[in-house]
Write a protein that holds these residues in place. Sequence first.
Motif, PDB file in Angstrom:
ATOM      1  N   THR A   1      11.184  33.736  39.160  1.00  0.00           N
ATOM      2  CA  THR A   1      12.311  33.247  38.362  1.00  0.00           C
ATOM      3  C   THR A   1      13.417  34.301  38.411  1.00  0.00           C
ATOM      4  O   THR A   1      13.249  35.373  38.992  1.00  0.00           O
ATOM      5  N   GLU A   2      14.547  33.995  37.784  1.00  0.00           N
ATOM      6  CA  GLU A   2      15.611  34.987  37.682  1.00  0.00           C
ATOM      7  C   GLU A   2      15.248  36.002  36.601  1.00  0.00           C
ATOM      8  O   GLU A   2      14.952  35.637  35.463  1.00  0.00           O
ATOM      9  N   VAL A   3      15.258  37.278  36.991  1.00  0.00           N
ATOM     10  CA  VAL A   3      14.849  38.354  36.079  1.00  0.00           C
ATOM     11  C   VAL A   3      16.010  39.336  35.943  1.00  0.00           C
ATOM     12  O   VAL A   3      16.528  39.833  36.947  1.00  0.00           O
ATOM     13  N   ASP A   4      16.382  39.614  34.699  1.00  0.00           N
ATOM     14  CA  ASP A   4      17.406  40.618  34.405  1.00  0.00           C
ATOM     15  C   ASP A   4      16.718  41.968  34.306  1.00  0.00           C
ATOM     16  O   ASP A   4      15.972  42.244  33.353  1.00  0.00           O
ATOM     17  N   LEU A   5      16.955  42.836  35.317  1.00  0.00           N
ATOM     18  CA  LEU A   5      16.259  44.121  35.344  1.00  0.00           C
ATOM     19  C   LEU A   5      16.629  44.994  34.146  1.00  0.00           C
ATOM     20  O   LEU A   5      15.788  45.711  33.599  1.00  0.00           O
ATOM     21  N   GLY A   6      17.910  44.964  33.751  1.00  0.00           N
ATOM     22  CA  GLY A   6      18.324  45.769  32.602  1.00  0.00           C
ATOM     23  C   GLY A   6      17.570  45.386  31.345  1.00  0.00           C
ATOM     24  O   GLY A   6      17.089  46.247  30.595  1.00  0.00           O
ATOM     25  N   LYS A   7      17.460  44.093  31.100  1.00  0.00           N
ATOM     26  CA  LYS A   7      16.740  43.620  29.924  1.00  0.00           C
ATOM     27  C   LYS A   7      15.252  43.946  30.017  1.00  0.00           C
ATOM     28  O   LYS A   7      14.625  44.350  29.026  1.00  0.00           O
ATOM     29  N   LEU A   8      14.684  43.810  31.227  1.00  0.00           N
ATOM     30  CA  LEU A   8      13.272  44.107  31.407  1.00  0.00           C
ATOM     31  C   LEU A   8      12.976  45.574  31.119  1.00  0.00           C
ATOM     32  O   LEU A   8      12.026  45.895  30.372  1.00  0.00           O
ATOM     33  N   ILE A   9      13.782  46.501  31.668  1.00  0.00           N
ATOM     34  CA  ILE A   9      13.546  47.935  31.449  1.00  0.00           C
ATOM     35  C   ILE A   9      13.821  48.303  29.988  1.00  0.00           C
ATOM     36  O   ILE A   9      13.130  49.157  29.407  1.00  0.00           O
ATOM     37  N   THR A  10      14.806  47.687  29.364  1.00  0.00           N
ATOM     38  CA  THR A  10      15.094  47.969  27.953  1.00  0.00           C
ATOM     39  C   THR A  10      13.900  47.621  27.084  1.00  0.00           C
ATOM     40  O   THR A  10      13.538  48.368  26.164  1.00  0.00           O
ATOM     41  N   ASN A  11      13.272  46.458  27.367  1.00  0.00           N
ATOM     42  CA  ASN A  11      12.087  46.073  26.597  1.00  0.00           C
ATOM     43  C   ASN A  11      10.927  47.036  26.842  1.00  0.00           C
ATOM     44  O   ASN A  11      10.178  47.375  25.916  1.00  0.00           O
ATOM     45  N   LEU A  12      10.773  47.484  28.085  1.00  0.00           N
ATOM     46  CA  LEU A  12       9.707  48.435  28.387  1.00  0.00           C
ATOM     47  C   LEU A  12       9.955  49.794  27.742  1.00  0.00           C
ATOM     48  O   LEU A  12       9.013  50.519  27.396  1.00  0.00           O
ATOM     49  N   SER A  13      11.222  50.168  27.585  1.00  0.00           N
ATOM     50  CA  SER A  13      11.556  51.505  27.093  1.00  0.00           C
ATOM     51  C   SER A  13      11.052  51.739  25.673  1.00  0.00           C
ATOM     52  O   SER A  13      10.833  52.885  25.275  1.00  0.00           O
ATOM     53  N   ILE A  14      10.858  50.657  24.927  1.00  0.00           N
ATOM     54  CA  ILE A  14      10.354  50.820  23.541  1.00  0.00           C
ATOM     55  C   ILE A  14       8.957  51.430  23.578  1.00  0.00           C
ATOM     56  O   ILE A  14       8.663  52.412  22.883  1.00  0.00           O
ATOM     57  N   ASP A  15       8.083  50.850  24.433  1.00  0.00           N
ATOM     58  CA  ASP A  15       6.722  51.385  24.536  1.00  0.00           C
ATOM     59  C   ASP A  15       6.712  52.734  25.234  1.00  0.00           C
ATOM     60  O   ASP A  15       5.951  53.642  24.856  1.00  0.00           O
ATOM     61  N   VAL A  16       7.577  52.890  26.226  1.00  0.00           N
ATOM     62  CA  VAL A  16       7.610  54.146  26.973  1.00  0.00           C
ATOM     63  C   VAL A  16       8.061  55.292  26.073  1.00  0.00           C
ATOM     64  O   VAL A  16       7.530  56.411  26.141  1.00  0.00           O
ATOM     65  N   GLU A  17       9.025  55.024  25.236  1.00  0.00           N
ATOM     66  CA  GLU A  17       9.531  56.075  24.352  1.00  0.00           C
ATOM     67  C   GLU A  17       8.452  56.549  23.378  1.00  0.00           C
ATOM     68  O   GLU A  17       8.333  57.742  23.094  1.00  0.00           O
ATOM     69  N   VAL A  18       7.622  55.609  22.920  1.00  0.00           N
ATOM     70  CA  VAL A  18       6.526  55.979  22.023  1.00  0.00           C
ATOM     71  C   VAL A  18       5.532  56.884  22.751  1.00  0.00           C
ATOM     72  O   VAL A  18       5.074  57.908  22.227  1.00  0.00           O
ATOM     73  N   LEU A  19       5.196  56.525  24.008  1.00  0.00           N
ATOM     74  CA  LEU A  19       4.268  57.338  24.794  1.00  0.00           C
ATOM     75  C   LEU A  19       4.836  58.717  25.069  1.00  0.00           C
ATOM     76  O   LEU A  19       4.105  59.723  25.064  1.00  0.00           O
ATOM     77  N   CYS A  20       6.151  58.790  25.301  1.00  0.00           N
ATOM     78  CA  CYS A  20       6.785  60.090  25.551  1.00  0.00           C
ATOM     79  C   CYS A  20       6.738  60.955  24.291  1.00  0.00           C
ATOM     80  O   CYS A  20       6.485  62.171  24.357  1.00  0.00           O
ATOM     81  N   GLN A  21       6.968  60.362  23.126  1.00  0.00           N
ATOM     82  CA  GLN A  21       6.934  61.124  21.883  1.00  0.00           C
ATOM     83  C   GLN A  21       5.545  61.656  21.604  1.00  0.00           C
ATOM     84  O   GLN A  21       5.387  62.784  21.109  1.00  0.00           O
ATOM     85  N   GLU A  22       4.510  60.869  21.938  1.00  0.00           N
ATOM     86  CA  GLU A  22       3.143  61.326  21.710  1.00  0.00           C
ATOM     87  C   GLU A  22       2.822  62.560  22.548  1.00  0.00           C
ATOM     88  O   GLU A  22       2.036  63.411  22.147  1.00  0.00           O
ATOM     89  N   LYS A  23       3.444  62.659  23.722  1.00  0.00           N
ATOM     90  CA  LYS A  23       3.182  63.799  24.595  1.00  0.00           C
ATOM     91  C   LYS A  23       4.239  64.887  24.479  1.00  0.00           C
ATOM     92  O   LYS A  23       4.185  65.903  25.169  1.00  0.00           O
ATOM     93  N   GLY A  24       5.208  64.691  23.616  1.00  0.00           N
ATOM     94  CA  GLY A  24       6.246  65.699  23.440  1.00  0.00           C
ATOM     95  C   GLY A  24       7.292  65.666  24.528  1.00  0.00           C
ATOM     96  O   GLY A  24       7.864  66.708  24.882  1.00  0.00           O
ATOM     97  N   LEU A  25       7.578  64.505  25.098  1.00  0.00           N
ATOM     98  CA  LEU A  25       8.584  64.356  26.139  1.00  0.00           C
ATOM     99  C   LEU A  25       9.784  63.596  25.602  1.00  0.00           C
ATOM    100  O   LEU A  25       9.676  62.819  24.642  1.00  0.00           O
ATOM    101  N   SER A  26      10.892  63.802  26.224  1.00  0.00           N
ATOM    102  CA  SER A  26      12.090  63.040  25.866  1.00  0.00           C
ATOM    103  C   SER A  26      12.308  61.944  26.906  1.00  0.00           C
ATOM    104  O   SER A  26      12.042  62.141  28.088  1.00  0.00           O
ATOM    105  N   PHE A  27      12.797  60.792  26.430  1.00  0.00           N
ATOM    106  CA  PHE A  27      13.018  59.647  27.318  1.00  0.00           C
ATOM    107  C   PHE A  27      14.500  59.302  27.316  1.00  0.00           C
ATOM    108  O   PHE A  27      15.134  59.193  26.263  1.00  0.00           O
TER     109      PHE A  27
END
Length: 464
Positions: A313-339
């Motif tokens: 289907t048509e996929v908006d990459l910006g929207k897809l990565i933005t949605n993923l960034s929520i979970d990624v940011e949590v994982l980065c905070q757990e390890k002491g990384l900045s996203f």
Amino acid sequence: MSFIHSIKFRFTLLYLLVLAVLLTALSAGVYFYLSRSLYQNLDDLLELRSTQLVSFPAILESIEQGEFQEELGEIVILYFYANNQSVEWSPLGMSIPLSDKFISQAIASTGLFTTIQTAESEGLRLLAVPVNLGPPGPTPSIPPSLLVIARSTRQIDQALHGLVRTLIIAVPLALALAAGGGIFLARRALKPVDKIAQTAQKIGEVDLSQRINVNTKDELGRLAATLNEMIGRLEKAFQRQKQFTSDASHELRTPLAVIEAESTLALRKERPPSDYRQSLESISRETRQMSSLIDQLLTLARADAAKEQWNFTEVDLGKLITNLSIDVEVLCQEKGLSFQLGQTQDLVVKGDEARLRELFMNLLGNAIRYTPSPGTVSVSFVREGQMAVVAITDTGIGIPAKDIPLIFERFYRVDKSRSRTEGGSGLGLAICRHIAEAHGGKIEIESQVGGGSTFSVWLPLQSP
């Protein structure tokens, strides 16, 4: 395989058939050409002789009076009409039976050739030309009359019969010699095929190291080179399969060994509840890892068998990565990384959203896993012509240059001693490359040991 059923036999048979047709046509051509040439020479001789006789009245007079001396093998006869009947006159008393119709046609023409058979079945070639003379004696001249000059065709017939006998012997002999030469040449020309067959029989599933040794530049040489390339690809495929099976067995054996050890230890004797809980947590962790590994193996197996089901289907990459960034940011905070998430753009591709999510989540998970604290993981968007480029950059440990071409191989790990402790199975990047290529894209890597890595995913943009 018998010789009759071999390609050598069919090749030789076809060669002989073509040669027989050519020799037969050539023999017929030679025969008819020689026959025509000989008869044409005889006709020219008769025509020259008739010109000599007709041009001199004295010769015609000597013929009338029976004083003419014919050449060896020559017959000269006069035909004329007396009292409405055809009369023939020969100095030597020779007779050639000619019909009144032929005599009339010859008198009315300037000259007429024909071939007749005598009573002794001998062929005579004759030329009849009209002349003006009268019969012998005191009778006045009665035009027109006919002068016939004939010669035997015995020598021509003997020459043609000799040619036929020669051809009857020579053509079969030539075909026999050609058959022997054809078989020899066919065997010599197809000898590389026998080598190919012998080598192919020796090549088995357990030994793909042998190659076909045909050092020619013709079609068979190209065939041998193509087969060698195919065998080389099969050898590499079998080696990868063996390595894959070995690595998969090792990866599955390790969690199973942990599960068995923990369960055996827990069941050996009574223990406090905290020990049971610790064993169950360890078993649950290994089970999850083994389940994830099996899912990845099934994914790659379906990819190899081309039995995957895609939902493009048509996929908006910006929207897809933005949605993923929520979970990624949590994982980065757990390890002491900045996203850091770059400015998103209107980049729309046609693809399977779930599989693209898996692709980017695997790459982001690897970036987090191999980036020590404090560090940074960032995502940027770039448009390159008709391609969307999503770059995932980290400040982690980096990848040695010698390992970069190999990291997409299944079960390949840069640091094998840390792979299990970090939770990696060595299949994530292989799956990522497969997903990118299935979408018509690719993955590029830039990395430096101790300086981090950048994974760039190229995907074709959706056409308007």
